[in-house]
Design a protein around this motif. Structure first.
Motif, short mmCIF file in Angstrom:
data_model
loop_
_atom_site.label_atom_id
_atom_site.label_comp_id
_atom_site.label_asym_id
_atom_site.label_seq_id
_atom_site.Cartn_x
_atom_site.Cartn_y
_atom_site.Cartn_z
N GLU A 168 5.85 8.88 5.25
CA GLU A 168 7.04 8.33 4.61
C GLU A 168 7.73 7.31 5.52
O GLU A 168 8.20 6.27 5.06
CB GLU A 168 8.02 9.44 4.23
CG GLU A 168 7.52 10.38 3.16
CD GLU A 168 6.57 11.46 3.70
OE1 GLU A 168 6.51 11.69 4.94
OE2 GLU A 168 5.85 12.06 2.89
N LEU A 197 5.58 4.10 5.72
CA LEU A 197 5.75 3.30 4.50
C LEU A 197 7.11 2.62 4.47
O LEU A 197 7.22 1.47 4.03
CB LEU A 197 5.55 4.18 3.26
CG LEU A 197 4.12 4.67 3.03
CD1 LEU A 197 4.08 5.70 1.91
CD2 LEU A 197 3.18 3.51 2.74
N GLU A 240 7.71 -1.36 4.36
CA GLU A 240 8.58 -1.96 3.33
C GLU A 240 9.58 -2.93 3.96
O GLU A 240 9.75 -4.05 3.48
CB GLU A 240 9.31 -0.86 2.56
CG GLU A 240 10.11 -1.36 1.40
CD GLU A 240 9.24 -1.93 0.28
OE1 GLU A 240 9.72 -2.85 -0.41
OE2 GLU A 240 8.10 -1.48 0.10
N ASP A 279 -3.84 7.15 3.18
CA ASP A 279 -2.72 6.92 2.26
C ASP A 279 -1.99 5.62 2.59
O ASP A 279 -1.62 4.87 1.70
CB ASP A 279 -1.72 8.08 2.31
CG ASP A 279 -2.26 9.35 1.68
OD1 ASP A 279 -3.16 9.26 0.83
OD2 ASP A 279 -1.77 10.44 2.04
N LEU A 280 -1.79 5.37 3.88
CA LEU A 280 -1.10 4.17 4.33
C LEU A 280 -1.84 2.91 3.87
O LEU A 280 -1.23 1.99 3.33
CB LEU A 280 -0.96 4.19 5.85
CG LEU A 280 -0.28 2.99 6.49
CD1 LEU A 280 1.19 2.94 6.09
CD2 LEU A 280 -0.43 3.07 8.01
N VAL A 283 -4.03 2.61 1.42
CA VAL A 283 -4.04 2.52 -0.05
C VAL A 283 -2.69 2.03 -0.57
O VAL A 283 -2.61 1.12 -1.40
CB VAL A 283 -4.41 3.88 -0.67
CG1 VAL A 283 -4.15 3.89 -2.17
CG2 VAL A 283 -5.87 4.22 -0.37
N LYS A 284 -1.61 2.59 -0.05
CA LYS A 284 -0.27 2.26 -0.56
C LYS A 284 0.22 0.89 -0.12
O LYS A 284 0.98 0.25 -0.83
CB LYS A 284 0.72 3.35 -0.18
CG LYS A 284 0.43 4.64 -0.94
CD LYS A 284 1.40 5.75 -0.63
CE LYS A 284 0.99 6.96 -1.46
NZ LYS A 284 1.89 8.06 -1.33
N THR A 285 -0.21 0.42 1.05
CA THR A 285 0.23 -0.90 1.52
C THR A 285 -0.76 -2.00 1.15
O THR A 285 -0.43 -3.18 1.24
CB THR A 285 0.41 -0.93 3.05
OG1 THR A 285 -0.85 -0.67 3.68
CG2 THR A 285 1.47 0.07 3.49
N LYS A 286 -1.98 -1.59 0.79
CA LYS A 286 -3.06 -2.55 0.51
C LYS A 286 -3.35 -3.44 1.73
O LYS A 286 -3.68 -4.60 1.60
CB LYS A 286 -2.75 -3.40 -0.72
CG LYS A 286 -2.65 -2.58 -2.00
CD LYS A 286 -2.34 -3.46 -3.18
CE LYS A 286 -2.29 -2.74 -4.50
NZ LYS A 286 -1.57 -1.53 -4.59
#
Length: 187
Positions: A118, A121, A125, A151-152, A154-157
């Motif tokens: 979290e 991310l 952001e 996860d990092l 995938v979520k940030t691309k």
């Protein structure tokens, strides 16, 4: 190199520069805008002296443009920035007032593997106001859980360009590949 406090930006920068110089036989130089942290300039000056590389200290955008012009003949110019509390958006905006983030620059967001997903991310952001090309993950040797890396990404691309595994310059850094990241996560 951009990122929050304490993730190892300056040491990682030195590792990359030393690797570039020693293994690839490229010329390197440094620019630092980290005039905030006590002894930050001295730390980078020490690395620059060891590598016999020039260093320029920049306090504003004019200094940065002059330094960039002065060092343009080097193969690689590594730029260190001050780590600040990423929750304060003004600190991220301050970077824009000191550094000209243009097309000739590759920007790495440095994150510590010891951070919660979290938080990583949230850092991404805030810093995504600047152009982030790739991630560098530090302190992999200081954590037992690495699943957040997947996860990092995938979520940030964003891909992970390098990982670090200790304090030794230039040894404790690896260029990342998908196989290495999977190995780290499954280890």
């Amino acid at each position: 190199m951009i990122g929050p406090t304490g993730v190892g930006k300056t040491t990682t920068l030195a590792k990359l520069a030393a690797e570039c110089m020693l293994q690839q036989k490229k010329s390197v130089a440094f620019i630092t805008t980290d005039t905030y942290r006590i002894a930050a300039i001295d730390q980078l000056k020490t690395y620059a002296k060891i590598l016999d590389a020039p260093i320029e200290v920049c306090y504003n955008i004019e200094d940065f443009k002059e330094a960039k012009q002065k060092l343009q003949h080097f193969d690689h110019v590594y730029i260190d920035t001050a780590g600040r509390n990423f929750r304060n958006l003004q600190y991220v905006k301050d970077l824009q007032s000191i550094i000209d983030f243009d097309q000739e620059m590759e920007t790495f967001l440095v994150l510590a593997a010891t951070s919660k997903l979290e938080d990583m991310l949230a850092v991404y952001e805030q810093f995504s106001l600047l152009h982030v090309d790739k991630l560098i993950i530090t302190k992999l040797d200081e954590t037992a859980t690495k699943g957040a890396l997947l996860d990092l990404m995938v979520k940030t691309k964003k891909g992970i360009a390098y990982t670090t595994h200790g304090q030794n310059v230039p040894d404790d850094i690896q260029h990342s590949t998908s196989e290495r990241i999977i190995d780290e996560i499954l280890r």
